[in-house]
Design a protein around this motif. Sequence first.
Motif, mmCIF file in Angstrom:
data_model
loop_
_atom_site.group_PDB
_atom_site.id
_atom_site.type_symbol
_atom_site.label_atom_id
_atom_site.label_comp_id
_atom_site.label_asym_id
_atom_site.label_seq_id
_atom_site.Cartn_x
_atom_site.Cartn_y
_atom_site.Cartn_z
ATOM 1 N N ASP A 148 0.801 -1.221 0.000
ATOM 2 C CA ASP A 148 0.000 0.000 0.000
ATOM 3 C C ASP A 148 0.833 1.270 0.000
ATOM 4 O O ASP A 148 0.490 2.231 -0.670
ATOM 5 C CB ASP A 148 -0.932 0.014 1.209
ATOM 6 C CG ASP A 148 -2.058 -0.986 1.053
ATOM 7 O OD1 ASP A 148 -2.344 -1.361 -0.098
ATOM 8 O OD2 ASP A 148 -2.639 -1.379 2.066
ATOM 9 N N SER A 149 1.945 1.311 0.762
ATOM 10 C CA SER A 149 2.733 2.538 0.824
ATOM 11 C C SER A 149 3.363 2.854 -0.522
ATOM 12 O O SER A 149 3.416 4.012 -0.935
ATOM 13 C CB SER A 149 3.809 2.430 1.905
ATOM 14 O OG SER A 149 4.612 1.289 1.677
ATOM 15 N N VAL A 150 3.804 1.843 -1.230
ATOM 16 C CA VAL A 150 4.365 2.063 -2.561
ATOM 17 C C VAL A 150 3.241 2.448 -3.519
ATOM 18 O O VAL A 150 3.388 3.347 -4.335
ATOM 19 C CB VAL A 150 5.110 0.804 -3.061
ATOM 20 C CG1 VAL A 150 5.551 0.974 -4.496
ATOM 21 C CG2 VAL A 150 6.301 0.526 -2.168
ATOM 22 N N HIS A 151 2.108 1.761 -3.392
ATOM 23 C CA HIS A 151 0.944 2.063 -4.224
ATOM 24 C C HIS A 151 0.534 3.526 -4.024
ATOM 25 O O HIS A 151 0.291 4.250 -4.987
ATOM 26 C CB HIS A 151 -0.198 1.111 -3.857
ATOM 27 C CG HIS A 151 -1.424 1.260 -4.680
ATOM 28 N ND1 HIS A 151 -1.437 1.005 -6.037
ATOM 29 C CD2 HIS A 151 -2.684 1.630 -4.345
ATOM 30 C CE1 HIS A 151 -2.649 1.216 -6.504
ATOM 31 N NE2 HIS A 151 -3.424 1.595 -5.497
ATOM 32 N N LEU A 152 0.472 3.970 -2.764
ATOM 33 C CA LEU A 152 0.100 5.347 -2.463
ATOM 34 C C LEU A 152 1.141 6.320 -3.012
ATOM 35 O O LEU A 152 0.792 7.370 -3.545
ATOM 36 C CB LEU A 152 -0.067 5.545 -0.957
ATOM 37 C CG LEU A 152 -0.527 6.936 -0.518
ATOM 38 C CD1 LEU A 152 -1.872 7.278 -1.135
ATOM 39 C CD2 LEU A 152 -0.606 7.023 0.989
ATOM 40 N N ALA A 153 2.414 5.981 -2.902
ATOM 41 C CA ALA A 153 3.466 6.856 -3.434
ATOM 42 C C ALA A 153 3.326 7.000 -4.946
ATOM 43 O O ALA A 153 3.468 8.101 -5.486
ATOM 44 C CB ALA A 153 4.843 6.304 -3.081
ATOM 45 N N CYS A 154 3.021 5.918 -5.634
ATOM 46 C CA CYS A 154 2.834 5.966 -7.088
ATOM 47 C C CYS A 154 1.612 6.810 -7.443
ATOM 48 O O CYS A 154 1.644 7.608 -8.384
ATOM 49 C CB CYS A 154 2.694 4.562 -7.661
ATOM 50 S SG CYS A 154 4.209 3.597 -7.535
ATOM 51 N N ILE A 155 0.535 6.622 -6.688
ATOM 52 C CA ILE A 155 -0.680 7.413 -6.922
ATOM 53 C C ILE A 155 -0.389 8.886 -6.672
ATOM 54 O O ILE A 155 -0.822 9.756 -7.425
ATOM 55 C CB ILE A 155 -1.837 6.913 -6.035
ATOM 56 C CG1 ILE A 155 -2.289 5.527 -6.507
ATOM 57 C CG2 ILE A 155 -3.003 7.884 -6.055
ATOM 58 C CD1 ILE A 155 -3.277 4.859 -5.574
ATOM 59 N N TYR A 156 0.366 9.172 -5.613
ATOM 60 C CA TYR A 156 0.711 10.553 -5.295
ATOM 61 C C TYR A 156 1.443 11.210 -6.465
ATOM 62 O O TYR A 156 1.096 12.303 -6.902
ATOM 63 C CB TYR A 156 1.576 10.615 -4.035
ATOM 64 C CG TYR A 156 2.084 12.001 -3.739
ATOM 65 C CD1 TYR A 156 1.298 12.914 -3.075
ATOM 66 C CD2 TYR A 156 3.342 12.421 -4.174
ATOM 67 C CE1 TYR A 156 1.743 14.193 -2.816
ATOM 68 C CE2 TYR A 156 3.797 13.692 -3.926
ATOM 69 C CZ TYR A 156 2.990 14.581 -3.247
ATOM 70 O OH TYR A 156 3.426 15.855 -3.023
ATOM 71 N N ILE A 157 2.442 10.532 -6.970
ATOM 72 C CA ILE A 157 3.244 11.092 -8.062
ATOM 73 C C ILE A 157 2.377 11.315 -9.305
ATOM 74 O O ILE A 157 2.481 12.334 -9.975
ATOM 75 C CB ILE A 157 4.444 10.176 -8.361
ATOM 76 C CG1 ILE A 157 5.425 10.245 -7.188
ATOM 77 C CG2 ILE A 157 5.128 10.558 -9.665
ATOM 78 C CD1 ILE A 157 6.489 9.169 -7.190
ATOM 79 N N ARG A 158 1.493 10.373 -9.587
ATOM 80 C CA ARG A 158 0.654 10.460 -10.783
ATOM 81 C C ARG A 158 -0.453 11.509 -10.650
ATOM 82 O O ARG A 158 -0.724 12.259 -11.572
ATOM 83 C CB ARG A 158 0.046 9.086 -11.070
ATOM 84 C CG ARG A 158 -0.756 9.044 -12.358
ATOM 85 C CD ARG A 158 -1.356 7.682 -12.625
ATOM 86 N NE ARG A 158 -2.365 7.388 -11.617
ATOM 87 C CZ ARG A 158 -2.450 6.253 -10.946
ATOM 88 N NH1 ARG A 158 -1.602 5.274 -11.162
ATOM 89 N NH2 ARG A 158 -3.388 6.058 -10.050
ATOM 90 N N GLU A 159 -1.092 11.592 -9.484
ATOM 91 C CA GLU A 159 -2.285 12.429 -9.320
ATOM 92 C C GLU A 159 -2.010 13.827 -8.767
ATOM 93 O O GLU A 159 -2.877 14.691 -8.825
ATOM 94 C CB GLU A 159 -3.300 11.717 -8.414
ATOM 95 C CG GLU A 159 -3.802 10.406 -8.956
ATOM 96 C CD GLU A 159 -4.556 10.536 -10.266
ATOM 97 O OE1 GLU A 159 -5.120 11.621 -10.546
ATOM 98 O OE2 GLU A 159 -4.586 9.554 -11.023
ATOM 99 N N ARG A 160 -0.830 14.065 -8.242
ATOM 100 C CA ARG A 160 -0.522 15.346 -7.601
ATOM 101 C C ARG A 160 -0.782 16.556 -8.497
ATOM 102 O O ARG A 160 -1.446 17.501 -8.069
ATOM 103 C CB ARG A 160 0.923 15.344 -7.108
ATOM 104 C CG ARG A 160 1.302 16.617 -6.392
ATOM 105 C CD ARG A 160 2.764 16.594 -5.949
ATOM 106 N NE ARG A 160 3.108 17.775 -5.223
ATOM 107 C CZ ARG A 160 3.438 18.941 -5.791
ATOM 108 N NH1 ARG A 160 3.473 19.036 -7.094
ATOM 109 N NH2 ARG A 160 3.733 19.991 -5.046
ATOM 110 N N PRO A 161 -0.289 16.586 -9.742
ATOM 111 C CA PRO A 161 -0.504 17.794 -10.556
ATOM 112 C C PRO A 161 -1.985 18.121 -10.789
ATOM 113 O O PRO A 161 -2.393 19.271 -10.654
ATOM 114 C CB PRO A 161 0.203 17.468 -11.882
ATOM 115 C CG PRO A 161 1.181 16.397 -11.538
ATOM 116 C CD PRO A 161 0.566 15.606 -10.445
ATOM 117 N N GLY A 162 -2.786 17.119 -11.109
ATOM 118 C CA GLY A 162 -4.206 17.357 -11.356
ATOM 119 C C GLY A 162 -4.944 17.796 -10.104
ATOM 120 O O GLY A 162 -5.783 18.710 -10.153
#
Length: 163
Positions: free
Chosen positions: A3-17
């Motif tokens: 989950d922590s890696v999954h959340l980090a990946c989501i963070y990187i992908r979704e942060r700009p939007g």
Amino acid sequence: MPDSVHLACIYIRERPGLRRYLTRMTGNLSMAEDLLHDTFLRVLDSDQSMGKVRDPRAYLLRSARNLALNALATQRRTPELSDLPEVAHPAPAVVERMIAREELLLVMRAIAGMPAKRREVFIMSRVDSLSYDQIAGRLGISRNTVMVQIVRALSDLRKILEM
């Protein structure tokens, strides 16, 4: 994926939007950045696992929207900053929280940027609290390989945090 890696990946992908969305919603870039970080901290602190959420983007948008609406409502109830007496320094807890937030983001980015095998070994060791022998057995690699990957992962994190 843990989950922590999954959340980090989501963070990187979704942060700009999410940042654009919150900036439009609040009209304040600084507030939008704070709300963006609070959204991910709330998800990180929650009992729910992002892996169990069907649509992580929609979940984050809803969480960000709710935080923004709460912040805007609080802002309307709070007197203007110019009406308040000046404070010499922000409360230490606020400063410590900001530093912790920035460090968390650095660590999340660093973990997400690790090679897949190194990231997996690191998460199994530090998050899942598995021994080197358990990790080696689960991944079908030698104990020495696990040790090397952990040392490299810690080195990567140390370099990032020293910057």
